[in-house]
Design an enzyme around this catalytic site. Structure first.
Site, mmCIF file in Angstrom:
data_model
loop_
_atom_site.group_PDB
_atom_site.id
_atom_site.type_symbol
_atom_site.label_atom_id
_atom_site.label_comp_id
_atom_site.label_asym_id
_atom_site.label_seq_id
_atom_site.Cartn_x
_atom_site.Cartn_y
_atom_site.Cartn_z
ATOM 1 N N SER A 139 10.987 -47.101 14.813
ATOM 2 C CA SER A 139 9.758 -47.060 14.030
ATOM 3 C C SER A 139 8.694 -46.468 14.937
ATOM 4 O O SER A 139 8.832 -46.484 16.170
ATOM 5 C CB SER A 139 9.357 -48.475 13.607
ATOM 6 N N ASN A 141 6.250 -47.985 15.491
ATOM 7 C CA ASN A 141 5.696 -49.169 16.137
ATOM 8 C C ASN A 141 6.437 -49.609 17.394
ATOM 9 O O ASN A 141 5.975 -50.515 18.088
ATOM 10 C CB ASN A 141 5.642 -50.322 15.130
ATOM 11 N N THR A 186 -30.688 -52.914 53.636
ATOM 12 C CA THR A 186 -30.420 -53.865 52.564
ATOM 13 C C THR A 186 -31.627 -53.870 51.639
ATOM 14 O O THR A 186 -32.772 -53.876 52.101
ATOM 15 C CB THR A 186 -30.177 -55.285 53.109
ATOM 16 N N SER A 317 -32.558 -25.331 40.696
ATOM 17 C CA SER A 317 -33.670 -25.284 39.757
ATOM 18 C C SER A 317 -33.864 -23.875 39.217
ATOM 19 O O SER A 317 -33.645 -22.892 39.924
ATOM 20 C CB SER A 317 -34.957 -25.753 40.434
#
Length: 420
Positions: A139, A141, A186, A317
């Site tokens: 199948s 499935n 940090t 740019s």
């Protein structure tokens, strides 16, 4: 030249140059969805051929498939396993029907290839039928999810290789920059001194830890539900077929493929894709952090941190002359966002399973294959076009250390926090 094919909904004419048939054509007409056909995921097509060949071998052994037809089906599958016929799988990866269109696409292509091998014209299904012969004892499935598992495992092996190459590249940069002193940070504030090499070895180590996690998640793909047929009860399959088919798949792939213990449960259970998608999400999350660091630490170059230089790949740019952007880490960031989004889609689709089947499996497979492909391409692009070419700005790094009060932290054990 065109040929006429029919199913129980009626007749359609098909270009005689193609190997797919009427049900594939219906799916092409019905599902203009993602623009991503099966042909873009060759591992899935390879896996379908593995499954169909294994089924033919098992059916011949059980004498439910005539030997001449079975041999022709195996030969047709071998052509697909060799990487041919990809263009004959045009069905959109996202489809209704729990994968039936994908399964029938494979059945029709294999049937028509087998007919050609036996000396018959395409569409002469009396001699080799997509359903009666290629799909014998199956199948959608069980054939479709088993193929997904095999295809994703093959993809995993490739993804793993590319991830390890990126990890090695970060490690090489860690060795190269082992003596470059810099400030650690940090919460984006100066912390204590470290080396630039430690930064890059840190990138390598956090990714290295994900290899085992990815392997663990992929292991579930090696359990398949062949022989389950429609809902797991094995209707239309002979006793012993499931075991013989699984053994044939082991022989074809060389992998330790096993048959699921409970075929009813396995037929509706798609959580292995949730697990693997989650493993890819973890990597994506880490890649996002690493690429953010690459962009921040290379920012400037004159007015930012500028601790190292990323290779200049293109003008940045259309209005600002001389500007160069970190385009390679940026694209990796976007890949990470897409992979994280795909993981949510996979999770929601898994939750949508009902009764004895999850009809949402096609979008889950599409997301997993897409995420893996994006990561593979992203890893290579980042490694080749960015990481390998990074150079350190040693003087600037040292200047930051000399100007920071963070070095005083080293005195804590000697004179105490307050005096420091």
């Amino acid at each position: 030249m065109r040929r006429l094919e029919h199913d129980f909904l009626g007749e359609l004419t098909i270009d005689d140059s193609v190997y797919y048939g009427v049900q594939t054509l219906r799916a092409m007409n019905n599902f203009h969805i993602s623009g991503t056909p099966l042909s873009q995921f060759p591992e899935m097509i390879w896996a379908l051929a593995c499954v169909k060949k294994a089924c033919a071998l098992a059916n011949m052994e059980l004498q439910v498939l005539p030997r001449d037809i079975g041999i022709a089906i195996c030969a047709a599958c071998d052509r697909i396993l060799a990487g041919n016929m990809l263009d004959q799988f045009p069905v959109d990866c996202i489809q209704g029907g729990a994968g039936t269109s994908t399964n029938m696409n494979a059945n029709e292509v294999i049937a028509n290839l087998a007919l050609e091998i036996m000396g018959h014209p395409k569409g002469a299904y009396t001699y080799c039928h997509p359903n009666n012969h290629v799909n014998c004892s199956q199948s959608t499935n069980d054939a479709y999810p088993s193929a997904i598992h095999l295809g994703l495992y093959a993809t995993h092996l490739e993804l793993r290789r590319h991830l390890e190459a990126l990890i090695a590249a970060f490690g090489r940069k860690g060795d190269e920059f082992a003596r470059v002193l810099k400030m650690g940070r940090t919460q984006l504030q100066d912390a204590v001194p470290m080396t630039l090499g430690q930064t890059f070895h840190g990138f390598a180590s956090v990714l290295r830890g994900e290899v085992d996690n990815l392997d663990h998640a992929a292991q579930e793909f090696l359990s398949i539900n062949m022989g389950a047929t429609a809902i797991g009860t094995g209707i239309c399959a002979e006793p012993g077929y499931a075991e013989r088919c699984t053994a044939a798949i082991r022989e074809i792939t060389g992998w330790d493929v096993t048959l699921a213990e409970d075929l009813v449960g396995a037929t509706s259970d798609t959580v292995c894709m949730v697990g693997y998608s989650s493993a890819m999400k973890r990597i994506a999350s880490k890649m996002n952090k690493i690429c953010n660091d690459l962009r921040l630490l290379s920012s400037g170059p004159r007015c930012g941190l500028g601790e190292f230089n990323l290779p200049a790949r293109q003008p940045g740019s259309s209005i600002m002359p001389g500007k160069v952007n970190p385009v390679i880490p940026e694209v990796m960031n976007q890949i990470a966002f897409k992979v994280i989004g795909n993981e949510l889609c996979v999770t929601m689709a898994d939750e949508a399973a009902q009764m004895e089947l999850n009809a949402m499996e096609p979008v889950m497979a599409q997301c997993c294959f897409e995420s893996a492909e994006l990561l593979i391409n992203g890893f290579d692009t980042l490694r080749i076009r960015c990481v390998d070419g990074i150079t350190a700005n040693e003087e600037r790094c040292l200047q930051y250390v000399r100007n920071s009060i963070g070095v005083v932290t080293a005195l804590n054990p000697i004179i105490g926090y307050k005096n420091s």
